[in-house]
Design an enzyme around this catalytic site. Structure first.
Site, PDB file in Angstrom:
ATOM      1  N   CYS A 180       4.364  10.711  98.331  1.00 15.39           N
ATOM      2  CA  CYS A 180       3.546   9.494  98.491  1.00 15.39           C
ATOM      3  C   CYS A 180       2.084   9.813  98.233  1.00 15.39           C
ATOM      4  O   CYS A 180       1.380   9.027  97.590  1.00 15.39           O
ATOM      5  CB  CYS A 180       3.694   8.923  99.901  1.00 15.39           C
ATOM      6  SG  CYS A 180       5.358   8.373 100.311  1.00 15.39           S
TER       7      CYS A 180
ATOM      8  N   CYS B  46       4.272  11.913 103.927  1.00 10.30           N
ATOM      9  CA  CYS B  46       5.101  12.053 102.719  1.00 10.30           C
ATOM     10  C   CYS B  46       4.303  12.672 101.572  1.00 10.30           C
ATOM     11  O   CYS B  46       3.383  12.046 101.049  1.00 10.30           O
ATOM     12  CB  CYS B  46       5.630  10.669 102.347  1.00 10.30           C
ATOM     13  SG  CYS B  46       6.409  10.551 100.736  1.00 10.30           S
TER      14      CYS B  46
END
Length: 106
Positions: free
Chosen positions: A34, A31
């Site tokens: 993230c 991600c």
């Protein structure tokens, strides 16, 4: 640097029932957002260690925990006190916004 715990099914209750409020970062290695938020979470863990504990939960390795807390999008940052959710932020966000939310709920 302050230690950041990894949340697993084995230690979830212990982590969430910390004497201090706990910020849990729900993330995954693939991600992009993230990876952008991770250094911010690390800074908050170091700078606010006296008021909040910080943990990270890899949703790929802990799908049941993500489902339990209704994590539908990552990164999701949830603040818990005594095992109960008291705040939630979703998506990549600046440090100021995260600190503001922590200060608002604790």
């Amino acid at each position: 640097m302050t230690a950041i715990q990894e949340v697993t099914a084995t230690n979830l209750d212990d982590v969430l029932n910390s004497p201090k409020p706990v910020l849990v970062d729900f993330w995954a290695p693939w991600c992009g957002p993230c990876r952008m938020v991770s250094p911010v979470v690390d800074e908050v863990a170091s700078e606010m260690a006296d008021v909040i504990a910080v943990a990270k939960c890899n949703v790929d390795e802990n799908e049941e925990i993500a489902l339990k807390y209704g994590v539908m999008s990552i990164p999701t940052l949830i603040i818990f006190r005594d095992g109960t959710e008291i705040g939630r932020l979703v998506g990549a966000l600046p440090k100021e916004k995260l600190v503001e939310e922590i200060n608002r709920v604790i």
